[in-house]
Design an enzyme around this catalytic site. Structure first.
Site, PDB file in Angstrom:
ATOM      1  CG  HIS A  55      -1.735   1.272   1.291  1.00 40.18           C
ATOM      2  ND1 HIS A  55      -3.034   1.027   1.304  1.00 40.18           N
ATOM      3  CD2 HIS A  55      -1.530   2.453   1.809  1.00 40.18           C
ATOM      4  CE1 HIS A  55      -3.777   2.315   1.558  1.00 40.18           C
ATOM      5  NE2 HIS A  55      -2.647   3.148   1.804  1.00 40.18           N
ATOM      6  CD  GLU A  56       1.812   3.680   3.612  1.00 34.92           C
ATOM      7  OE1 GLU A  56       2.223   4.789   2.989  1.00 34.92           O
ATOM      8  OE2 GLU A  56       0.715   3.555   4.219  1.00 34.92           O
ATOM      9  CG  HIS A  59       0.484   6.034  -0.917  1.00 37.79           C
ATOM     10  ND1 HIS A  59      -0.498   6.589  -1.627  1.00 37.79           N
ATOM     11  CD2 HIS A  59       0.068   5.586   0.290  1.00 37.79           C
ATOM     12  CE1 HIS A  59      -1.805   6.418  -0.842  1.00 37.79           C
ATOM     13  NE2 HIS A  59      -1.433   5.669   0.166  1.00 37.79           N
TER      14      HIS A  59
END
Length: 368
Positions: A55-56, A59
């Protein structure tokens, strides 16, 4: 880009493993050996942490595509955070950067759901299918929670992008998103306390913890937005410390630590090459970390932070856009350069000084 793990990740790993091994797995499939529940629970919890990392990373990757460097990714008790060295250049980039994380979590949820269905179809129901189904559900839940329109969640970034696009004011957009974050945070705290009173125990405490984190993080973001608003119109030249003391890259660590020229209250000094051009930044902490026996033969060029890892600006640049990069910098300092030469240095102390001056009401021309 550095990837780190805070010690608190061990807490969430232990809690998730405990919840799976003593709760969901034996309840769904009783009769298996206790050690098997714990083994499957541990592997499943670790897989969830890898999902948070994905998820990170999404980003960070999307941010880089839009010219925003990611300094590091850190997993900790309440999830993860990708530390960006600057802000998105426009609302569209903000939208894409913020939306990438929930999208990846949603895709992972769909993949795990499909895998769970495949396992059930080929091997029948069992611990493996149950664990993968849990991963599907928790990733989908993570995606849905993160799109709530409140900072510092990804949904807060989406809200910020929408307000920014409508108003053209990124600072106002941040204030709106941070206010929404505080509302959501206090709501979760209240709900958690209510659940505790009803006997929910762990679930209520967990909601209180998440809510408190949201309130604290949203308050920090709101404060930073107000600081950028206060500093709008201020140039780097007006905040920097001009003509800082510099250290030659060819000097040894021993000379640097023992020379009276560097016995200031400062904890970092710009490093320049033989031609006088800025080469990096050296901190007293890094210099003192060199073993005493090696200090006489170790050059500052070997221990300094290279120029590419340090935020730089020109004296005439606006100060406010530099703040995110300054806060994310390893030494919390930026070098100010003009025509390839060092003109000054900017630190958090300089920001505090000019902020105090601006809020004091002292006329601009009386600044010292």
């Amino acid at each position: 880009m550095r990837i780190g793990v805070n010690w608190s990740v061990l807490v969430i790993l232990a809690l998730l493993t405990l919840g799976l091994a003593e709760g969901r797995l034996p309840e769904a499939h009783p009769g298996d050996p206790g050690w098997l529940y714990w083994a499957v629970g541990l592997v499943t919890a670790a897989a969830f942490l890898l999902s948070l990392l994905a998820h990170e990373i999404s980003h960070a990757l999307v941010a880089r595509r839009h010219g925003v460097d990611a300094d590091s990714i850190t997993l900790w008790l309440l999830g993860g955070v990708a530390r960006l060295r600057s802000e998105a250049p426009d609302p569209r980039a903000e939208l894409r950067i913020a939306g990438s994380g929930p999208l990846v979590s949603l895709l992972l949820g769909a993949v795990f759901a499909g895998l769970a269905a495949l396992i059930r179809a080929t091997a029948g129901p069992g611990l493996a299918a149950e664990a993968v189904a849990w991963l599907a559900g928790i990733n989908i839940l993570l995606a849905l929670f993160n799109v709530l329109p409140a900072a510092p969640l990804d949904g807060g970034r989406l809200l910020r992008a929408a307000v920014w696009r409508r108003t053209g004011d990124p600072v106002r957009a941040t204030v709106v998103a941070s206010a929404a974050g505080r509302v959501l945070g206090w709501s979760l705290v209240a709900l958690g306390l209510y659940l505790v009173l009803l006997g929910a125990g762990f679930g209520g405490i967990w909601l209180v913890l998440i809510g408190w984190f949201l309130v604290a993080a949203a308050t920090v973001e709101g404060g930073q937005a107000r600081l950028r608003e206060l500093l709008s119109g201020v140039s780097v030249r007006e905040a920097m410390s001009p003509d800082p003391v510099t250290a030659p890259a060819s000097a040894t660590v021993e000379d640097f630590l023992e020379s009276p020229a560097f016995r200031y209250r400062h904890s970092a000094f710009p490093v320049v090459g033989d031609d006088g051009a800025p080469a990096g930044l050296v901190t007293l902490h890094d210099a003192r970390a060199v073993p005493a026996a090696a200090r006489a033969t170790t050059r500052l060029a070997e221990v300094m932070l290279p120029l590419e890892e340090i935020p730089t600006a020109a004296p005439g640049d606006p100060l406010a856009p530099l703040l995110p990069a300054l806060q994310a910098a390893p030494a919390r300092r930026a070098l100010v350069m003009e025509d390839g030469r060092l003109a000054g240095i900017l630190s958090s102390s300089d920001i505090s000084r000019i902020t105090a001056w601006l809020t004091s009401g002292t006329p601009w021309g009386t600044r010292v």
